[in-house]
Design an enzyme around this catalytic site. Structure first.
Site, mmCIF file in Angstrom:
data_model
loop_
_atom_site.group_PDB
_atom_site.id
_atom_site.type_symbol
_atom_site.label_atom_id
_atom_site.label_comp_id
_atom_site.label_asym_id
_atom_site.label_seq_id
_atom_site.Cartn_x
_atom_site.Cartn_y
_atom_site.Cartn_z
ATOM 1 N N LYS A 53 0.844 -1.201 0.000
ATOM 2 C CA LYS A 53 0.000 0.000 0.000
ATOM 3 C C LYS A 53 0.882 1.254 0.000
ATOM 4 O O LYS A 53 0.592 2.234 -0.689
ATOM 5 C CB LYS A 53 -0.919 -0.002 1.231
ATOM 6 N N GLN A 97 -4.037 -1.761 10.030
ATOM 7 C CA GLN A 97 -3.999 -3.058 9.348
ATOM 8 C C GLN A 97 -4.526 -4.147 10.296
ATOM 9 O O GLN A 97 -4.139 -4.211 11.456
ATOM 10 C CB GLN A 97 -2.559 -3.369 8.903
ATOM 11 N N ASP A 120 -10.426 2.833 4.935
ATOM 12 C CA ASP A 120 -10.829 1.422 4.815
ATOM 13 C C ASP A 120 -12.350 1.285 4.778
ATOM 14 O O ASP A 120 -12.864 0.222 4.424
ATOM 15 C CB ASP A 120 -10.298 0.612 6.006
HETATM 16 N N1 GUN Z 1 -6.703 -7.053 6.543
HETATM 17 C C1 GUN Z 1 -7.140 -7.750 5.478
HETATM 18 N N2 GUN Z 1 -7.687 -6.908 4.566
HETATM 19 C C2 GUN Z 1 -7.582 -5.678 5.070
HETATM 20 C C3 GUN Z 1 -7.970 -4.383 4.594
HETATM 21 O O1 GUN Z 1 -8.533 -4.202 3.505
HETATM 22 N N3 GUN Z 1 -7.671 -3.344 5.404
HETATM 23 C C4 GUN Z 1 -7.086 -3.506 6.616
HETATM 24 N N4 GUN Z 1 -6.861 -2.422 7.348
HETATM 25 N N5 GUN Z 1 -6.724 -4.675 7.081
HETATM 26 C C5 GUN Z 1 -6.971 -5.753 6.310
#
Ligand code: GUN
Length: 307
Positions: A53, A97, A120
């Site tokens: 990311k 995350q 998110d």
């Molecule tokens: N863990 C698995 N997928 C995601 C996501 O799209 N965002 C976040 N913050 N954690 C994740």
């Protein structure tokens, strides 16, 4: 034999559009979007996801930073850090995350993020707006799936959609989005009776429960579109060979990394489907692209920029 619905071309197109818009705002206002990814602990997959990311952000001119905190960080300290970031003018997006270490409750932590910076789309305010079919930041993976279907001209209106998996990250928000698009949606999960028969009704089948190759070809209706959201690390070489036969790339992964990444769908299902997303190279690429789009969106809304 169905076709593979690759995610790369659309992901690149979306990122290119974000990049051009970021550049436009930078020239016009001397400001760029700011994104902070918070990693608590040392989960290897989370490290990889967050780095990808960060890399994508930097490629688009978004100012991005990973904030790494020790695994034993207390909820109070983490929420205090998030409160500071909520106040910080140059931060438009904050993401924590997941999964978090066991002593931290994801809901509690996500609630601390300002909804306008929740790129998110996991904050209850944003999820509530999604249920109400109103504007707001939406979860990235479900949005990527909707965009991929639109890009490939797969209509949703009136279609039978079956989503396997009821997570807050994918299953539930995707069901809401597809309902908003006038599909007829069924959510299946571990307690669903005769899951194979329910899945076989689907015009569009989405596998998002995180179990390697769980969806078998017989779960798939002839000419269905299959969306595989799974990202599982499989280390069992015999199992990999059974699923993929001779596959040079996967053999190389196993030799070099000790695992290969596989989806929730048995790849042989593509033979019955009209189309199916590959893993890797499918939905995962769109998740990152959509995060970039959400970050730009949050930046424009917060700083009240018109295009
Ligand atoms: N863990 C698995 N997928 C995601 C996501 O799209 N965002 C976040 N913050 N954690 C994740």
């Amino acid at each position: 034999m169905g076709v593979w619905l690759e995610g790369r071309a659309l992901a690149e197109k979306i990122k290119q559009e974000v990049k051009e818009e970021v550049e436009h705002f930078r020239e016009k206002t001397n400001q760029v979007p700011g994104l902070i990814g918070i990693l608590v602990g040392e989960n290897k997959s989370s490290q990889i996801y967050l780095r990808s990311k960060e890399k994508a952000s930097q490629g688009l001119g978004i100012a991005s930073q990973i904030l790494t905190l020790p695994a034993n960080t207390e909820a109070r300290a983490l929420k205090a850090r998030i409160a500071e970031l909520n106040q910080q003018e140059d931060v438009d997006g904050i993401l924590v995350q997941l999964p978090l270490p066991g002593h931290l409750k994801a809901h509690d932590i996500i609630c601390a993020i300002s909804p306008e910076k929740d790129v998110d789309g996991f904050h209850p305010f944003n999820l509530g707006s999604l249920l109400a079919n109103e504007e707001g930041l939406k979860p990235c993976t479900p949005m990527g799936i909707i965009e991929l279907l639109r890009y490939n001209r797969v209509p949703l209106e009136g279609k039978e959609v079956v989503v396997i998996g009821r997570s807050l990250i994918v299953g539930k928000p995707l069901a809401a989005m597809m309902t908003n698009e006038n599909a007829t949606v069924t959510i299946c999960h571990s307690r669903t009776k005769d899951l194979a028969a329910v899945a076989a009704r689907a015009d569009i089948l989405v596998a998002a429960m995180g179990k390697p190759a769980f969806v078998k070809p017989e779960f798939v209706k002839e000419s269905a579109v299959v969306i595989d959201v799974g990202i599982n690390q499989l280390a069992d070489a015999a199992r990999v060979r059974d699923l993929f036969g001779e596959d040079e790339k996967r053999e190389k992964d196993l030799a070099e990394k000790g695992y290969t990444v596989v989806g929730d769908v048995d790849p042989r299902a593509v033979e019955r489907a009209a189309a199916m997303t590959p893993v890797p190279g499918g939905v995962g690429l769109l998740t990152v692209a959509m995060l970039m789009k959400n970050t730009l969106e949050a930046f424009k809304r917060r700083r009240r920029f018109e295009p």
